[in-house]
Enzyme design. Structure first.
Site: not given
Length: 415
Positions: A10, A48, A85, A166, A195
């Site tokens: 991220h 991500d 993302h 993912h 996460h």
């Protein structure tokens, strides 16, 4: 062969925050440092890499600088897939990972054009066959798995087979990856997306749920330590160890139920005690993240500025450390229930029809249609009854009796 596995970095998360702005980049540097120190042959990134689908110029610039410095001193192959993302979007369906691939600093793999099915070609890395699948909408992938529409080309037991994807691993009806749909020929399955970091030994293969390397929310799954994973392969056997990430900002979380009596003082005391406990558990000098959940009655008042003075300079998230929820208060709702005489649905319908002024359709005919529809499942019962009434009306009309004054009596006779 040695492989370092990371995911959900991220990059760019909270980049404008004066305290936390560099967190994602600092930990990414640490991960690449572990790869260099461990002398790995390969780095796998499980999606991500970026937090935003359109990373800022600042994020791109910092990411490129980190990777350029890493590749200049320790040239190691990096293979990465997209996550939810940073998936392909917009004109020509471009992902931020396409930009990184064009830089030559990493290889973007696992891109798919999912229609009716997905074919995954292996990337052969010596005796290792890597099957990579970037993020697909969870419900869509679930349907494909259920109908055997995912094809793993040249999958055999001669290689050490790795699947990297993912997606949701935890159960979520119709929106996760059931492990029974993953072929038993795989030796290792790497999950990005969730996460929480954990390693699980499955029935047929090892599972690494990598977890994130930066805390992007203040929830239970973000608690605990963060890791990268080192996979050391020799033939068909693997040794998997977790590498704790030391640059991750600490996170402390607690909850309390308070009543309305002396609420302001009790809340301040709870914050003070939480800060002391948090300080006693700190492992580094970084200002930690704090989330306090307080359940309280509706209408409780307090001075937020006074509480903020207690935490200022001691935590990294002064703006959102406190979350108040209203306590469910039981109310005495006395409802008088009147006794109702039991009746059949025909009787109930008959009572309704009696209050209606029917001019064309007859009450008995409608009741018969209802019985056929409900008891016999006849979906055309009402349509057929209306058509029958219409035919009877037409049959009852004579050409010499079409005068307006006679029409009403004709209709009444027909029904």
């Amino acid at each position: 062969m040695k492989i370092l596995v990371t995911s959900d970095n991220h990059l760019g998360y909270s980049e404008t925050d004066p305290i936390r702005g560099n967190d994602s980049f600092d930990t990414f540097k640490e991960i690449l440092g572990i790869a260099a120190d461990s002398k790995v042959d390969l780095v796998l990134q499980g999606g991500d890499l970026f937090h935003y689908n359109k990373p800022s110029r600042n994020t791109y610039n910092k990411t490129l600088q980190i990777l350029q410095q890493f590749q200049a001193t320790t040239p190691i192959r990096i293979l990465a897939i997209h996550g939810n993302h940073d998936d392909p979007s917009g004109f020509n369906s471009v992902s931020p990972m396409d930009v990184m691939h064009s830089s030559g600093l990493l290889e973007y793999i696992g891109r798919n054009k999912a229609c009716d099915g997905i074919e995954i070609e292996p990337i052969q890395l010596g005796s290792v066959a890597l099957y990579a699948l970037g993020y697909v909408k969870d419900a869509k992938l679930f349907r494909m798995l259920e109908t055997n529409k995912i094809y793993y080309n040249n999958l055999c037991n001669n290689n050490y087979n790795i699947l990297m994807l993912h997606q949701n691993r935890a159960y979520k009806e119709g929106m996760y990856v059931p492990l029974e749909h993953i072929p038993s020929e795989f030796d290792l399955v790497i999950f990005g997306h969730e996460h929480l970091s954990e390693k699980v030994t499955g029935k047929h293969f090892e599972i690494i749920q990598v977890g994130s390397s930066v805390r992007t929310s203040l929830c239970l799954d973000e608690r605990g330590d963060k890791y990268a994973y080192l996979v050391e392969l020799e033939g068909k056997s693997a040794r998997i160890t977790r590498q704790k990430l030391k640059s991750v900002r600490p996170f402390y979380m607690d909850s309390m139920r308070l009543d309305e009596d002396d609420f302001k003082r009790k809340l301040a005391r709870f914050v003070e005690i939480s800060l002391m406990e948090m300080d006693s558990k700190r492992e580094n000098e970084m200002a930690p993240l704090l989330r306090l959940r307080v359940e309280c009655p509706n209408g409780c008042k307090f001075e937020r500025l006074e509480l903020d003075k207690l935490v200022e300079g001691r935590i990294a998230n002064v703006g959102d450390y406190l979350k108040l929820t209203k306590k469910n208060q039981k109310k005495d709702h006395h409802v008088e229930v009147k006794k109702v005489k039991a009746c059949s649905f025909e009787e109930l319908f008959h009572g309704i029809l009696r209050k209606m002024e029917l001019r064309v359709l007859g009450e008995n005919e409608l009741r018969d249609a209802l019985v056929k529809s409900v008891k016999k499942g006849d979906k055309r019962a009402f349509a057929d009854q209306i058509a029958k009434c219409a035919d009877e009306i037409v049959d009852g009309v004579k050409l010499d009796e079409i005068g307006a004054e006679e029409l009403e009596s004709i209709i009444k006779r027909a029904i």
